[in-house]
Design an enzyme around this catalytic site. Structure first.
Site, PDB file in Angstrom:
ATOM      1  CG  HIS A  97     -10.291   4.191   2.634  1.00 28.69           C
ATOM      2  ND1 HIS A  97      -9.104   4.843   2.896  1.00 28.69           N
ATOM      3  CD2 HIS A  97     -11.181   4.677   3.537  1.00 28.69           C
ATOM      4  CE1 HIS A  97      -9.272   5.688   3.899  1.00 28.69           C
ATOM      5  NE2 HIS A  97     -10.533   5.600   4.302  1.00 28.69           N
ATOM      6  CG  HIS A 155      -1.946   1.097   1.177  1.00 26.72           C
ATOM      7  ND1 HIS A 155      -3.290   0.840   1.314  1.00 26.72           N
ATOM      8  CD2 HIS A 155      -1.850   2.435   1.004  1.00 26.72           C
ATOM      9  CE1 HIS A 155      -3.966   1.978   1.228  1.00 26.72           C
ATOM     10  NE2 HIS A 155      -3.101   2.972   1.042  1.00 26.72           N
ATOM     11  CG  ASP A 159      -2.051   4.651   3.981  1.00 24.04           C
ATOM     12  OD1 ASP A 159      -2.044   5.061   2.808  1.00 24.04           O
ATOM     13  OD2 ASP A 159      -2.899   5.015   4.820  1.00 24.04           O
ATOM     14  CG  HIS A 190      -1.008   6.968  -1.114  1.00 22.49           C
ATOM     15  ND1 HIS A 190      -2.192   7.077  -1.822  1.00 22.49           N
ATOM     16  CD2 HIS A 190      -1.320   6.300   0.028  1.00 22.49           C
ATOM     17  CE1 HIS A 190      -3.171   6.507  -1.136  1.00 22.49           C
ATOM     18  NE2 HIS A 190      -2.660   6.025  -0.009  1.00 22.49           N
ATOM     19  CG  HIS A 229      -5.485   1.968   5.450  1.00 17.87           C
ATOM     20  ND1 HIS A 229      -6.842   1.875   5.667  1.00 17.87           N
ATOM     21  CD2 HIS A 229      -5.328   2.685   4.306  1.00 17.87           C
ATOM     22  CE1 HIS A 229      -7.471   2.492   4.700  1.00 17.87           C
ATOM     23  NE2 HIS A 229      -6.585   2.995   3.861  1.00 17.87           N
ATOM     24  CE  LYS A 251      -8.150   1.582  -1.437  1.00 20.27           C
ATOM     25  NZ  LYS A 251      -6.882   2.209  -1.096  1.00 20.27           N
TER      26      LYS A 251
END
Length: 349
Positions: free
Chosen positions: A140, A17, A252, A19, A178, A103
């Protein structure tokens, strides 16, 4: 494995995970993930989200071009689901290995999720396809409803959305990302299914919501899902120490410019890529559970995604490492997780 160990060699891990953002941020932060991890699941929530194959191929190329030469890093791309997602595009992207999964962002639940799902029933036809072709669904998992306390949104999502979803699609591979609560841990453990897993971040293992308010508000600890009560932090630490195969590494890491973290409407996200692996090993050591460290970092994730385990290794040594105070990007800066602090572990050069 002894907690007094001075060196530990493990299979090179993957981060499930990440970004990386885009443009100048991408060019800077990708180096950290590419150094410590062999593969990473790249989150698709850019300002122009990765909703189709063309955008995914283009973004993947930008990621690889941002890496230093000879970096053997593999970005794993994800399709951002909207209520307009084409079933044909989704299926084609998976069969051609453009996407490794899709996602689900509930509408306006986190950064760049305004294109997310308002009514999950509107994309059940996509889940039906994904179940048939064995395409993983990354979630999420927060119920975005102003009538629900923000600290309860994960638990409510499990009860109101995830349980009915799994009942309808029992063989849809789902990653609850997460996770932050006892409720999420209990649900995944009770299911004990090869079709359900959870990722855990270093910051939710190391901190709880009290840390956000020590010596004033700490904007660089603001993330979504939020840090929770200490009892939830303890539950997360206990479950990774148990050796359960249902949980694995997902940092994350989520960079934002300092100016956007400290302004009136501060952005949610913690940039932990420079320290994430060192944080994880520190927690496993504190829990006297280093014997499970490699499984959590390097084996459980690939096994769940039906991918080969990496052949390369990485060595961590018991040697103090100071985290950078800041990272300069043009005229802006990013403040990393634990900026200026020392960790007991380092990566062996």
């Amino acid at each position: 494995m002894s907690k007094f160990l001075k060196k530990i060699k493990i299979i090179k891990p993957d981060d499930w995970h990440v970004h990386l953002r885009d443009n100048e941020i991408l060019k800077k932060v990708s180096q950290y993930t590419g150094t410590f991890y062999k593969r990473a699941i790249i989150m698709p929530n850019l300002e122009e989200p990765i909703t189709n194959c063309f955008r995914s191929i283009s973004y993947r190329r930008r990621i690889l071009n941002s890496m230093t030469p000879n970096t053997a890093f593999q970005p794993l791309m994800i399709c951002y689901l909207t209520e307009k997602t084409s079933p044909e595009e989704l299926q084609q992207g998976f069969f051609k290995k453009i996407f490794v999964g899709a996602k689900l962002y509930p509408h306006c639940s986190t950064t760049n999720s305004k294109y997310g799902i308002k009514n999950i029933n509107n994309i059940y036809h996509l889940f039906n396809i994904m179940e048939k072709i064995k395409m993983p669904l990354l979630i999420h998992g927060e119920e975005n409803n102003l009538n629900i306390d923000i600290y309860d949104r994960e638990a409510k999502f499990i009860e109101n959305t995830l349980k009915p979803l799994r009942k309808k699609f029992p063989e849809l591979k789902i990653i609850l990302e997460h996770i932050t609560t006892e409720e999420a841990i209990s649900y995944i453990e009770e299911c004990n299914s090869s079709y359900l897993a959870g990722t855990i971040t270093p910051h939710h293992l190391m901190l709880n919501r009290n840390n956000m308010f020590i010596d004033g508000i700490q904007p660089h600890l603001y993330c979504l899902p939020l840090l929770k009560r200490k009892k939830h932090q303890i539950a997360l630490r206990n479950v990774i120490s148990s050796g359960s195969k249902n949980f694995f590494l997902g940092s994350d890491t989520a960079p934002h410019f300092h100016k956007n973290k400290i302004n009136t409407f501060g952005c949610a996200g913690i940039f932990n890529a420079p320290s994430s692996l060192l944080c994880y090993v520190s927690v496993f050591e504190e829990m006297n559970a280093l014997q499970h460290f490699q499984s959590f970092c390097s084996e459980n994730g690939p096994n769940f995604y039906n991918m080969p385990i990496n052949k390369e290794t990485i060595t961590l040594v018991k040697k103090p490492h100071k985290i950078l105070e800041k990272i300069n990007i043009g005229k802006n800066i990013i403040v990393p997780f634990l900026a200026g602090k020392r960790l007991d572990w380092s990566i062996e050069k």
